[in-house]
Design a protein around this motif. Structure first.
Motif, PDB file in Angstrom:
ATOM      1  N   UNK B  26      19.983   9.645  64.172  1.00 48.29           N
ATOM      2  CA  UNK B  26      20.190  11.091  64.662  1.00 48.29           C
ATOM      3  C   UNK B  26      20.548  11.780  63.457  1.00 48.29           C
ATOM      4  N   UNK B  27      21.965  12.337  62.961  1.00 50.57           N
ATOM      5  CA  UNK B  27      22.308  13.031  61.998  1.00 50.57           C
ATOM      6  C   UNK B  27      23.586  12.170  61.419  1.00 50.57           C
ATOM      7  N   UNK B  28      23.833  12.656  60.233  1.00 50.99           N
ATOM      8  CA  UNK B  28      24.898  12.141  59.700  1.00 50.99           C
ATOM      9  C   UNK B  28      26.121  12.339  60.582  1.00 50.99           C
ATOM     10  N   UNK B  29      26.324  13.436  61.300  1.00 48.01           N
ATOM     11  CA  UNK B  29      27.479  13.738  62.033  1.00 48.01           C
ATOM     12  C   UNK B  29      27.413  12.870  63.313  1.00 48.01           C
ATOM     13  N   UNK B  30      26.252  12.639  64.086  1.00 42.32           N
ATOM     14  CA  UNK B  30      26.367  11.662  64.898  1.00 42.32           C
ATOM     15  C   UNK B  30      26.420  10.505  64.588  1.00 42.32           C
ATOM     16  N   UNK B  31      26.198   9.909  63.441  1.00 44.83           N
ATOM     17  CA  UNK B  31      26.469   8.472  62.830  1.00 44.83           C
ATOM     18  C   UNK B  31      27.817   8.396  62.930  1.00 44.83           C
ATOM     19  N   UNK B  64      19.301   9.880  48.997  1.00 44.40           N
ATOM     20  CA  UNK B  64      19.419  11.303  48.759  1.00 44.40           C
ATOM     21  C   UNK B  64      20.724  11.754  49.374  1.00 44.40           C
ATOM     22  N   UNK B  65      21.393  12.647  48.689  1.00 48.83           N
ATOM     23  CA  UNK B  65      22.702  13.530  49.065  1.00 48.83           C
ATOM     24  C   UNK B  65      22.433  14.248  50.157  1.00 48.83           C
ATOM     25  N   UNK B  66      23.343  14.066  51.191  1.00 52.29           N
ATOM     26  CA  UNK B  66      23.408  14.724  52.475  1.00 52.29           C
ATOM     27  C   UNK B  66      24.479  15.279  53.011  1.00 52.29           C
ATOM     28  N   UNK B  67      24.340  16.032  54.103  1.00 59.26           N
ATOM     29  CA  UNK B  67      25.354  16.689  54.705  1.00 59.26           C
ATOM     30  C   UNK B  67      25.629  16.236  56.157  1.00 59.26           C
ATOM     31  N   UNK B  68      26.548  16.874  57.039  1.00 64.20           N
ATOM     32  CA  UNK B  68      26.460  16.405  58.390  1.00 64.20           C
ATOM     33  C   UNK B  68      25.276  16.788  59.192  1.00 64.20           C
ATOM     34  N   UNK B  69      24.239  17.820  58.647  1.00 65.24           N
ATOM     35  CA  UNK B  69      23.338  17.907  59.492  1.00 65.24           C
ATOM     36  C   UNK B  69      22.001  17.065  58.903  1.00 65.24           C
ATOM     37  N   UNK B  70      22.319  16.374  58.063  1.00 64.34           N
ATOM     38  CA  UNK B  70      21.079  15.417  57.316  1.00 64.34           C
ATOM     39  C   UNK B  70      20.561  14.518  58.466  1.00 64.34           C
ATOM     40  N   UNK B  71      19.289  14.581  58.745  1.00 66.43           N
ATOM     41  CA  UNK B  71      18.661  13.471  59.790  1.00 66.43           C
ATOM     42  C   UNK B  71      18.754  11.955  59.224  1.00 66.43           C
ATOM     43  N   UNK B  72      18.981  11.200  59.927  1.00 62.88           N
ATOM     44  CA  UNK B  72      19.213   9.922  60.075  1.00 62.88           C
ATOM     45  C   UNK B  72      18.236   9.163  60.726  1.00 62.88           C
ATOM     46  N   UNK B  73      16.983   8.392  60.277  1.00 61.09           N
ATOM     47  CA  UNK B  73      15.845   7.947  60.705  1.00 61.09           C
ATOM     48  C   UNK B  73      16.183   6.498  61.487  1.00 61.09           C
ATOM     49  N   UNK B  74      15.448   6.012  62.096  1.00 60.16           N
ATOM     50  CA  UNK B  74      15.718   4.996  62.490  1.00 60.16           C
ATOM     51  C   UNK B  74      15.649   3.606  61.676  1.00 60.16           C
ATOM     52  N   UNK B  75      15.041   3.685  60.613  1.00 60.67           N
ATOM     53  CA  UNK B  75      15.265   2.973  59.544  1.00 60.67           C
ATOM     54  C   UNK B  75      16.149   3.378  58.264  1.00 60.67           C
ATOM     55  N   UNK B  76      16.632   4.189  58.391  1.00 59.48           N
ATOM     56  CA  UNK B  76      17.399   4.910  57.275  1.00 59.48           C
ATOM     57  C   UNK B  76      18.841   3.944  56.994  1.00 59.48           C
ATOM     58  N   UNK B  77      18.858   4.121  55.575  1.00 59.03           N
ATOM     59  CA  UNK B  77      20.286   3.624  55.172  1.00 59.03           C
ATOM     60  C   UNK B  77      21.187   4.641  54.529  1.00 59.03           C
ATOM     61  N   UNK B  78      22.199   4.588  55.336  1.00 57.42           N
ATOM     62  CA  UNK B  78      23.380   5.725  54.825  1.00 57.42           C
ATOM     63  C   UNK B  78      24.296   4.822  53.867  1.00 57.42           C
TER      64      UNK B  78
END
Lengths: 359, 89
Positions: B26-31, B64-78
């Motif tokens: 989803x996004x950083x916010x949803x995560x 990559x640096x992100x904010x709350x709106x940054x998309x988070x993909x199905x295989x992303x690592x946060x």
């Protein structure tokens, strides 16, 4: 019945708990607690016996920590500690107090008051204070725009006094809906208008035992007493070596007795006068003051004591404890006549609370 | 599922919580919202009024640096990483 005593110490590197018996001579030290968070104030909730610690992390924001097992384990919460999503962020929690109804009150930076009716789990903003007509004129002092002192009336649920640095004292008489400035008679020498309605730099105040209309105040510009709930203050600095200091505590039984720790001046280094450590006390409502340096270093003592870093217990004779900004914890078990070093190597001491527990 | 790595200083506030978590993309916010559901109080430690990330909290999505709106993909690592800051106390 067994009497135990605790000293609760807040520092920028976490909370520390010292425990002893009624003699108050052999202390065991535990800490740092609260994951090393900066802790500005610690109290014991008399209703539950829980320890509550107020602070704020530069990374993780404000919180009130709670321990139900004398510091062995802690939980934390900031639920409701906010002015709203569009408003200024709260940096830290500066002060805690428990009202006569058992509600916990928290003072925060930027200055405001919050109330919890579930022991610090959730909080509600006491918005009346932030809506006080003078709010737009509030300016931070050197320590920030902080609500550092909360004095609930011991029996009247509608009345509470709060102190905000460089803003002054306010009182509510309607349970927090409206707040009245209580600074008449208090000087603000740093202000172009030396006697403003608000803008006085209150450092600490406390109520006299059994006389809730009598409050003693250590201000940036002198020491004061009111006998009418803050409507008028009279200066009682005469006899002290300096008008400047931070902490003030009152006796648990004698309304005529209070202790202060004068520092040499706001522009002179803010250490004890002549680098000679002393605590001063009055037994006559501030008409005269007595110096006590017995046991304290009398030369080369460039010590400072911050506003929350002195406390008294409820034993007889009353115990007085203060912590220095350089990590020394000093205690008197004879009502401030003589002093002993409890421990010397803590972080800067921001707050001290002294607790007596009977079991 | 996306993977989120939490910092040690944050884990210390939530005893028993592990460093690595699998969450819905989803996004950083949803995560963060999803994590707050299983770790109550976590959101308040990472976000301040706004809401925005707290000033000294950094979030990286796939490096990559992100904010709350940054998309988070199905295989992303946060990675949630507190800023290297301090020195005053």
């Amino acid at each position: 019945m067994t009497t135990r005593t605790m000293l609760l110490v807040g520092t920028p590197k976490g909370a520390f708990v010292l425990q002893s018996d009624a003699t108050r001579t052999d202390w065991s030290l535990q800490g740092p607690m609260c994951e090393g968070w900066p802790i500005h104030d610690i109290i014991v909730d008399p209703t539950s016996g829980a320890i509550l610690a107020a602070g704020g992390s530069p990374w993780y924001g404000p919180a009130v920590f709670r321990s139900n097992d004398r510091g062995a384990t802690w939980t934390h919460s900031s639920v409701g500690l906010t002015y709203g999503e569009g408003a200024e962020a709260i940096k830290t929690v500066w002060s805690l107090a428990v009202g006569p109804d058992g509600a916990v009150l928290a003072g925060v930076e930027p200055a405001g008051l919050f109330r919890s009716e579930d022991g610090g789990v959730t909080w509600a903003h006491v918005s009346g204070l932030t809506e006080q007509p003078s709010r737009s004129t509030w300016q931070p002092g050197a320590g920030g725009l902080i609500l550092h002192t909360i004095v609930p009336h011991p029996t009247d649920l509608d009345r509470t006094w709060v102190g905000i640095s460089a803003v002054g004292v306010f009182e509510t008489r309607d349970g927090g809906t409206t707040w009245l400035p209580r600074n008449s008679g208090v000087r603000a020498d740093f202000n172009p208008e030396p006697n403003p309605v608000t803008g006085q730099c209150v450092h600490k105040f406390a109520a006299a035992a059994g006389q809730p209309e009598t409050l003693y105040q250590q201000n940036h510009c002198g020491v004061y007493r009111t006998d009418d709930g803050g409507e008028h203050w009279a200066e009682i600095t005469l006899g002290l070596p300096s008008q400047f200091g931070f902490p003030l505590v009152t006796d648990p039984r004698d309304p005529d007795t209070a202790w202060v720790i004068p520092l040499n001046g706001d522009d002179r280094g803010r250490y004890m006068p002549d680098a000679s450590a002393a605590v001063w006390r009055t037994h006559d409502r501030g008409q005269s003051w007595i110096r006590s340096g017995e046991g304290l270093p009398q030369e080369n003592a460039y010590l400072s004591v911050l506003r929350e870093a002195m406390a008294r217990d409820t034993l007889e004779p009353v115990g007085i404890t203060f912590g220095t900004a350089t990590g020394q914890l000093w205690q008197s078990v004879d009502a401030g006549v003589s002093w002993d070093l409890v421990t010397a190597d803590l972080p800067a001491i921001w707050s001290v609370e002294s607790v007596v527990l009977d079991s | 599922m996306s993977t989120v790595n939490l910092p040690r200083s944050l884990l210390a506030l939530f005893p028993g919580v592990t460093k690595r978590h699998e969450v819905a993309p989803g996004t950083v916010a949803s995560v963060i919202d999803e994590l707050d559901g299983s770790i109550p109080g976590l959101r308040a430690r990472l976000l301040q009024e706004g809401p925005t990330l707290r000033p000294h909290i950094n979030v990286f999505v796939d490096g990559e640096p992100g904010d709350l709106e940054t998309p988070v993909g199905a295989t992303s690592v946060v990675h949630v990483i507190p800023a290297v800051s301090g020195g005053s106390t």
